[in-house]
Motif scaffolding. Sequence first.
Motif, PDB file in Angstrom:
ATOM      1  N   SER A  67     -10.079   0.761   3.342  1.00 13.87           N
ATOM      2  CA  SER A  67      -8.724   1.279   3.107  1.00 13.87           C
ATOM      3  C   SER A  67      -7.684   0.303   3.647  1.00 13.87           C
ATOM      4  CB  SER A  67      -8.550   2.645   3.794  1.00 13.87           C
ATOM      5  OG  SER A  67      -7.185   3.047   3.736  1.00 13.87           O
ATOM      6  N   ARG A  68      -6.950  -0.323   2.743  1.00 12.34           N
ATOM      7  CA  ARG A  68      -5.918  -1.268   3.176  1.00 12.34           C
ATOM      8  C   ARG A  68      -4.752  -0.536   3.830  1.00 12.34           C
ATOM      9  NH1 ARG A  68      -4.584  -3.842  -2.312  1.00 12.34           N
ATOM     10  NH2 ARG A  68      -2.737  -4.541  -1.149  1.00 12.34           N
ATOM     11  N   HIS A  69      -4.418   0.647   3.326  1.00 11.45           N
ATOM     12  CA  HIS A  69      -3.280   1.367   3.903  1.00 11.45           C
ATOM     13  C   HIS A  69      -3.574   1.793   5.333  1.00 11.45           C
ATOM     14  CE1 HIS A  69       0.396   3.771   3.984  1.00 11.45           C
ATOM     15  NE2 HIS A  69      -0.324   4.610   4.710  1.00 11.45           N
ATOM     16  N   ASN A  78      -0.807  -5.956  -6.964  1.00 13.21           N
ATOM     17  CA  ASN A  78      -2.143  -5.520  -6.528  1.00 13.21           C
ATOM     18  C   ASN A  78      -2.056  -4.374  -5.521  1.00 13.21           C
ATOM     19  OD1 ASN A  78      -1.094  -6.980  -4.384  1.00 13.21           O
ATOM     20  ND2 ASN A  78      -3.077  -7.850  -3.796  1.00 13.21           N
ATOM     21  N   GLU A 126      -2.407  -1.097  -3.437  1.00 15.23           N
ATOM     22  CA  GLU A 126      -3.397  -0.028  -3.259  1.00 15.23           C
ATOM     23  C   GLU A 126      -2.613   1.265  -3.179  1.00 15.23           C
ATOM     24  OE1 GLU A 126      -6.794   0.289  -0.042  1.00 15.23           O
ATOM     25  OE2 GLU A 126      -5.021   1.389   0.626  1.00 15.23           O
ATOM     26  N   THR A 145      -3.027   5.166  -3.001  1.00 15.52           N
ATOM     27  CA  THR A 145      -3.980   6.240  -2.732  1.00 15.52           C
ATOM     28  C   THR A 145      -3.299   7.600  -2.790  1.00 15.52           C
ATOM     29  OG1 THR A 145      -5.194   4.781  -1.218  1.00 15.52           O
ATOM     30  CG2 THR A 145      -5.646   7.140  -1.048  1.00 15.52           C
ATOM     31  N   ASN A 187      -4.252   4.371  -8.022  1.00 21.77           N
ATOM     32  CA  ASN A 187      -5.507   3.691  -8.360  1.00 21.77           C
ATOM     33  C   ASN A 187      -6.624   3.962  -7.358  1.00 21.77           C
ATOM     34  OD1 ASN A 187      -4.747   2.025  -6.177  1.00 21.77           O
ATOM     35  ND2 ASN A 187      -3.901   0.447  -7.537  1.00 21.77           N
ATOM     36  N   ARG A 188      -6.363   4.871  -6.404  1.00 24.70           N
ATOM     37  CA  ARG A 188      -7.394   5.229  -5.421  1.00 24.70           C
ATOM     38  C   ARG A 188      -7.214   6.704  -5.087  1.00 24.70           C
ATOM     39  NH1 ARG A 188      -8.058   5.339   0.351  1.00 24.70           N
ATOM     40  NH2 ARG A 188     -10.155   4.660   0.965  1.00 24.70           N
ATOM     41  N   ASN A 191     -12.101   3.508  -7.626  1.00 25.19           N
ATOM     42  CA  ASN A 191     -11.925   3.374  -6.173  1.00 25.19           C
ATOM     43  C   ASN A 191     -11.758   4.778  -5.601  1.00 25.19           C
ATOM     44  OD1 ASN A 191     -11.466   2.508  -3.595  1.00 25.19           O
ATOM     45  ND2 ASN A 191      -9.748   1.162  -4.085  1.00 25.19           N
ATOM     46  N   PHE A 237     -13.739  -2.575  -0.345  1.00 28.90           N
ATOM     47  CA  PHE A 237     -13.203  -1.238  -0.592  1.00 28.90           C
ATOM     48  C   PHE A 237     -12.704  -0.563   0.692  1.00 28.90           C
ATOM     49  CE2 PHE A 237     -15.634  -1.936  -4.438  1.00 28.90           C
ATOM     50  CZ  PHE A 237     -14.818  -1.381  -5.419  1.00 28.90           C
ATOM     51  N   THR A 285       0.840  -1.199   0.000  1.00 28.03           N
ATOM     52  CA  THR A 285       0.000   0.000   0.000  1.00 28.03           C
ATOM     53  C   THR A 285       0.875   1.249   0.000  1.00 28.03           C
ATOM     54  OG1 THR A 285      -0.174   0.241   2.416  1.00 28.03           O
ATOM     55  CG2 THR A 285      -1.771  -1.209   1.335  1.00 28.03           C
TER      56      THR A 285
END
Length: 395
Positions: A252-254, A93, A95, A97, A119-120, A159, A250, A61
Amino acid sequence: MTLQQAPNALYIHIPFCTNKCHYCDFTSYVLRGQPVDQYLDALEEEMKRTVETMRPERIDTVFVGGGTPTVLTPPQMERFLRAVRSHFPLAANVEFTMEANPGTTDEDKLGAMRAGGVNRISFGVQSFDNGLLERIGRIHNVDDVYRSLENARKTGFDNLSIDLMFGLPGQTLAHLSDSVDRAMALGLPHYSLYSLKVEENTLFHKLYERNELPLPPEEEEYEMFLLLMKKLKEGGYGHYEISNFAKPGFESRHNSTYWRNEPYYGLGAGAHGYANRTRHINLKGVQPYIDASASKLPRLESFEVTEREAMEDFMMVGLRLLEGVPASRFAKQFGGRQLESVFGGTIGKLTSDGLLEQVQRDGDDWYRLTDCGVLLGNEVFGSFIGAETEQIGEK
């Protein structure tokens, strides 16, 4: 993940803004006259030194915050994102942001972001009331919000998240209800909802001290939070963290890295990082940061986090997640230590007070906030500071 592993998360700070909002105490500076290109040079130097000091295996992330990162011009944006990709091994993959202010994302800039791997996007909308936006020092208006989101979708971004604020001066339940209805009508996959905090060194703090900041009563702010939870849940959004709601998949992975008390790289002026059980804060001024980065990592201070402090942090940030904290993750981070043996007394009291509950999931013991605990989160988190230190010890 253990606290000694190289981080899989990367935070980068771009401290420039078109203006300073009345409530903002972040490390941010008005863009005009700032040495932006020299700052990007310094940032790349910090990237080089960071990966030499602790080489990442994989970055899952990336979060670029500010300030307003989208004040960078398209060429500056391309250059910045190219540097990130060249120094950090981004997962397939990832994330990625970037924070954005409505009105600062035309199609050329969004194209540069998209091509550079973003991508976000998280838009700082705050309100759908133009009068409130002006009152809090935002320079965008509601039309800018719709235009920016339309541009983002045309450029291929799906996203998308927006921030809304409540407890603003002069804000009413009707204002907030209208804003959240208009936000939800956009059908975005993620919403962040924050209450105003009056911080020192802000215009709002000066007004507050002079009794010139007409904040909603505490009871009304409480009703605002209840309203937000009700509307978002009815709209099919999962309340996965105290201030955050998302459609499934969806979340937030970070930010979940922070809430799980896992390590992360922190680069840029004023950025915080956490790795190898050491926290650091970078120099905050733009020129001091640039000067320091020429010869070393631009640290303002670094300090070791004791085992006791890390355990307290684990509980305080982990309980922000509505799923709670699993005992197995605690044991993994802390060398097999058992959560109940360390915090059993505190957990027992909070459970008897109706603020925490224990649930079984996937063969593991989880501890999570009750509905009442969500509303009294700060009281719960504070209970773990200094709790049962004689059992934890100092390591």
